[in-house]
Design an enzyme around this catalytic site. Structure first.
Site, PDB file in Angstrom:
ATOM      1  N   ARG A 175      39.220  31.399  37.398  1.00 39.24           N
ATOM      2  CA  ARG A 175      40.321  30.807  37.025  1.00 39.24           C
ATOM      3  C   ARG A 175      40.507  29.339  37.068  1.00 39.24           C
ATOM      4  O   ARG A 175      39.518  28.736  37.751  1.00 39.24           O
ATOM      5  CB  ARG A 175      41.581  31.661  37.866  1.00 39.24           C
ATOM      6  CG  ARG A 175      41.565  32.771  37.603  1.00 39.24           C
ATOM      7  CD  ARG A 175      42.891  33.514  38.161  1.00 39.24           C
ATOM      8  NE  ARG A 175      42.808  35.033  38.043  1.00 39.24           N
ATOM      9  CZ  ARG A 175      44.033  35.830  38.058  1.00 39.24           C
ATOM     10  NH1 ARG A 175      45.108  35.403  38.170  1.00 39.24           N
ATOM     11  NH2 ARG A 175      43.916  37.078  37.608  1.00 39.24           N
ATOM     12  N   HIS A 217      52.737  34.055  41.941  1.00 39.63           N
ATOM     13  CA  HIS A 217      51.967  34.323  42.842  1.00 39.63           C
ATOM     14  C   HIS A 217      52.851  34.134  44.462  1.00 39.63           C
ATOM     15  O   HIS A 217      52.753  34.877  45.044  1.00 39.63           O
ATOM     16  CB  HIS A 217      50.789  33.201  43.075  1.00 39.63           C
ATOM     17  CG  HIS A 217      49.838  33.569  41.936  1.00 39.63           C
ATOM     18  ND1 HIS A 217      49.273  34.760  41.445  1.00 39.63           N
ATOM     19  CD2 HIS A 217      49.155  32.685  41.242  1.00 39.63           C
ATOM     20  CE1 HIS A 217      48.621  34.549  40.326  1.00 39.63           C
ATOM     21  NE2 HIS A 217      48.324  33.399  40.173  1.00 39.63           N
ATOM     22  N   LEU A 253      50.104  49.992  61.659  1.00 41.01           N
ATOM     23  CA  LEU A 253      49.481  50.313  60.191  1.00 41.01           C
ATOM     24  C   LEU A 253      48.093  49.150  60.268  1.00 41.01           C
ATOM     25  O   LEU A 253      48.200  48.227  60.506  1.00 41.01           O
ATOM     26  CB  LEU A 253      50.346  49.350  59.066  1.00 41.01           C
ATOM     27  CG  LEU A 253      49.769  49.346  57.705  1.00 41.01           C
ATOM     28  CD1 LEU A 253      49.800  50.654  56.916  1.00 41.01           C
ATOM     29  CD2 LEU A 253      50.659  48.248  57.040  1.00 41.01           C
ATOM     30  N   ARG A 278      47.935  50.468  40.827  1.00 40.46           N
ATOM     31  CA  ARG A 278      47.707  49.288  40.070  1.00 40.46           C
ATOM     32  C   ARG A 278      49.132  49.073  39.239  1.00 40.46           C
ATOM     33  O   ARG A 278      49.677  49.801  38.655  1.00 40.46           O
ATOM     34  CB  ARG A 278      46.724  49.200  39.017  1.00 40.46           C
ATOM     35  CG  ARG A 278      46.590  47.741  38.550  1.00 40.46           C
ATOM     36  CD  ARG A 278      45.207  47.645  37.533  1.00 40.46           C
ATOM     37  NE  ARG A 278      45.164  46.163  37.186  1.00 40.46           N
ATOM     38  CZ  ARG A 278      44.043  45.533  37.039  1.00 40.46           C
ATOM     39  NH1 ARG A 278      42.627  46.248  37.135  1.00 40.46           N
ATOM     40  NH2 ARG A 278      44.002  44.299  36.606  1.00 40.46           N
ATOM     41  N   LEU A 282      40.242  49.554  36.967  1.00 43.73           N
ATOM     42  CA  LEU A 282      39.875  48.984  38.447  1.00 43.73           C
ATOM     43  C   LEU A 282      39.429  47.564  38.840  1.00 43.73           C
ATOM     44  O   LEU A 282      39.814  47.266  39.838  1.00 43.73           O
ATOM     45  CB  LEU A 282      38.825  50.008  39.120  1.00 43.73           C
ATOM     46  CG  LEU A 282      39.175  51.692  39.254  1.00 43.73           C
ATOM     47  CD1 LEU A 282      37.987  52.312  39.810  1.00 43.73           C
ATOM     48  CD2 LEU A 282      40.366  51.600  40.153  1.00 43.73           C
ATOM     49  N   SER A 283      39.074  46.929  37.868  1.00 49.02           N
ATOM     50  CA  SER A 283      38.569  45.595  37.970  1.00 49.02           C
ATOM     51  C   SER A 283      37.793  45.365  39.294  1.00 49.02           C
ATOM     52  O   SER A 283      38.116  44.406  39.898  1.00 49.02           O
ATOM     53  CB  SER A 283      40.056  44.488  37.814  1.00 49.02           C
ATOM     54  OG  SER A 283      40.562  44.694  36.660  1.00 49.02           O
ATOM     55  N   TRP A 314      37.413  33.392  40.863  1.00 49.53           N
ATOM     56  CA  TRP A 314      36.997  31.979  40.978  1.00 49.53           C
ATOM     57  C   TRP A 314      36.884  31.658  39.379  1.00 49.53           C
ATOM     58  O   TRP A 314      36.789  30.350  39.232  1.00 49.53           O
ATOM     59  CB  TRP A 314      35.642  31.898  41.659  1.00 49.53           C
ATOM     60  CG  TRP A 314      35.531  32.392  43.025  1.00 49.53           C
ATOM     61  CD1 TRP A 314      35.211  33.776  43.499  1.00 49.53           C
ATOM     62  CD2 TRP A 314      35.987  31.863  44.343  1.00 49.53           C
ATOM     63  NE1 TRP A 314      35.167  33.648  45.100  1.00 49.53           N
ATOM     64  CE2 TRP A 314      36.081  32.446  45.255  1.00 49.53           C
ATOM     65  CE3 TRP A 314      36.631  30.598  44.488  1.00 49.53           C
ATOM     66  CZ2 TRP A 314      36.206  32.152  46.636  1.00 49.53           C
ATOM     67  CZ3 TRP A 314      37.192  29.895  45.718  1.00 49.53           C
ATOM     68  CH2 TRP A 314      36.804  30.985  46.649  1.00 49.53           C
ATOM     69  N   GLU A 356      35.619  37.948  41.072  1.00 47.64           N
ATOM     70  CA  GLU A 356      35.675  37.355  39.607  1.00 47.64           C
ATOM     71  C   GLU A 356      37.005  36.357  39.441  1.00 47.64           C
ATOM     72  O   GLU A 356      36.833  35.580  38.354  1.00 47.64           O
ATOM     73  CB  GLU A 356      35.922  38.450  38.712  1.00 47.64           C
ATOM     74  CG  GLU A 356      34.580  39.480  38.529  1.00 47.64           C
ATOM     75  CD  GLU A 356      34.303  40.153  39.842  1.00 47.64           C
ATOM     76  OE1 GLU A 356      35.346  40.798  40.340  1.00 47.64           O
ATOM     77  OE2 GLU A 356      33.080  40.343  40.174  1.00 47.64           O
ATOM     78  N   ASP A 386      48.663  43.422  40.583  1.00 49.34           N
ATOM     79  CA  ASP A 386      48.519  42.754  39.337  1.00 49.34           C
ATOM     80  C   ASP A 386      49.981  42.355  38.524  1.00 49.34           C
ATOM     81  O   ASP A 386      50.930  43.061  38.833  1.00 49.34           O
ATOM     82  CB  ASP A 386      47.668  43.587  38.487  1.00 49.34           C
ATOM     83  CG  ASP A 386      47.102  42.630  37.134  1.00 49.34           C
ATOM     84  OD1 ASP A 386      47.073  41.459  37.272  1.00 49.34           O
ATOM     85  OD2 ASP A 386      46.793  43.157  36.319  1.00 49.34           O
ATOM     86  N   GLU A 388      43.340  59.370  43.858  1.00 42.79           N
ATOM     87  CA  GLU A 388      44.354  59.507  42.716  1.00 42.79           C
ATOM     88  C   GLU A 388      44.850  57.890  42.334  1.00 42.79           C
ATOM     89  O   GLU A 388      45.148  57.139  43.149  1.00 42.79           O
ATOM     90  CB  GLU A 388      45.368  60.228  43.490  1.00 42.79           C
ATOM     91  CG  GLU A 388      45.065  61.625  43.600  1.00 42.79           C
ATOM     92  CD  GLU A 388      44.672  62.681  42.667  1.00 42.79           C
ATOM     93  OE1 GLU A 388      45.149  62.277  41.446  1.00 42.79           O
ATOM     94  OE2 GLU A 388      44.030  63.443  42.735  1.00 42.79           O
TER      95      GLU A 388
END
Ligand code: IPE
Ligand code: IPE
Ligand code: MG
Length: 251
Positions: free
Chosen positions: A80, A46, A140, A197, A204-205, A78, A76, A29, A216
């Site tokens: 924007r 971005h 990974l 975050r 947590l959005s 979308w 959520e 974020d 944690e």
């Protein structure tokens, strides 16, 4: 001698720290605020965020993290402005096209979590190609949460469970936590041990709601485009100092 020197370097970089968390989730974020603080358009934030993704994937692989889940676009997001949504979709296309070969050569296995329904057809196809190409990789495990929302994921899981109950495959009495977990996009993936975050926001959005029951939470006061291996290491150090009790008492 060479191998020994490399090993010593790794120990020096990690401060000889304990094992990293098995699964790290990151809410990436602050791209927009990073850009606005510099008088730049949000899109530049971005774009620079993708470079932070590259650094973070490299660092996670180097530190021996097994699973990394990156929250890239929420169900959520979308909401924007259409131009920003288009830009973010375009960045995903560019990321897969430019980075897939390198990720594959590093042994990274790429998977997407989130709702594929409603994604532009070419993006769904690119994601499928990335998953197919890297499916056999044992390095990974990189999960890209795209068009992802924890509640939406649970709704899709409950629909599948209900269909199995109606068809008689599953008795309602037999539904337990494992049944739900098996029907989520993260079936077969261990729960995240740590959620990071960036940007200073402390919520947590809608990210990994079911899976983060005992994660944690580490909130980092820097914007995502400034995140790097040192920031990841520092979050892991915080994680290492936490006492995880799972409702019990400290051992
Ligand atoms: C994170 O940065 C990227 C996405 C959510 C896609 P933001 O775009 O949310 O940046 P801020 O939070 O507005 O600064
Ligand atoms: C969460 O960030 C989603 C991603 C990082 C992809 P947001 O910027 O969308 O979250 P809110 O709106 O601040 O809660
Ligand atoms: Mg944000």
């Amino acid at each position: 001698m060479r191998a020994q020197a490399t090993e010593q370097t790794v120990v020096a970089e990690t401060g000889g720290a304990a094992e990293p968390p098995t699964h790290i989730g990151i809410i990436m974020d602050g791209n927009g605020r990073w850009a606005v603080a510099r008088g730049l358009p949000r899109s530049e934030g971005h774009r620079r965020g993708v470079e932070a993704v590259r650094r973070t994937v490299d660092a996670a692989a180097r530190l021996g993290v097994r699973y990394l889940t990156l929250f890239s676009f929420s169900s959520e997001n979308w909401a924007r402005p259409p131009a920003e949504v288009d830009f973010l979709l375009g960045l995903l296309r560019i990321f897969i096209r430019r980075d897939l070969a390198k990720l594959h050569s590093q042994g990274v296995r790429v998977r997407m979590i989130g709702n594929r329904v409603g994604l532009p057809r070419d993006i769904a196809e690119l994601i499928r190609q990335a998953e197919d190409q890297t499916d056999g990789n044992a390095g990974l495990q990189l999960f890209v949460a795209f068009n992802y929302g924890g509640r939406e994921e649970m709704v899709r899981a409950v629909r599948k469970v209900a269909a199995e109950a109606i068809s008689g495959e599953l008795s309602p009495d037999a539904i337990d936590e494992t049944t739900i977990a098996r029907h989520l996009d993260t079936a077969d993936v261990p729960d995240p041990d740590m959620i990071i975050r960036t940007s200073g926001e402390m919520r947590l959005s809608n990210f990994l709601l079911w899976q983060s029951a005992y994660a944690e939470l580490v909130f980092v006061p820097i914007y995502w485009p400034d995140f790097d291996g040192a920031a990841l290491q520092s979050a892991i150090d915080q994680f290492s100092s936490r006492s995880r009790r799972y409702g019990g008492v400290a051992g």
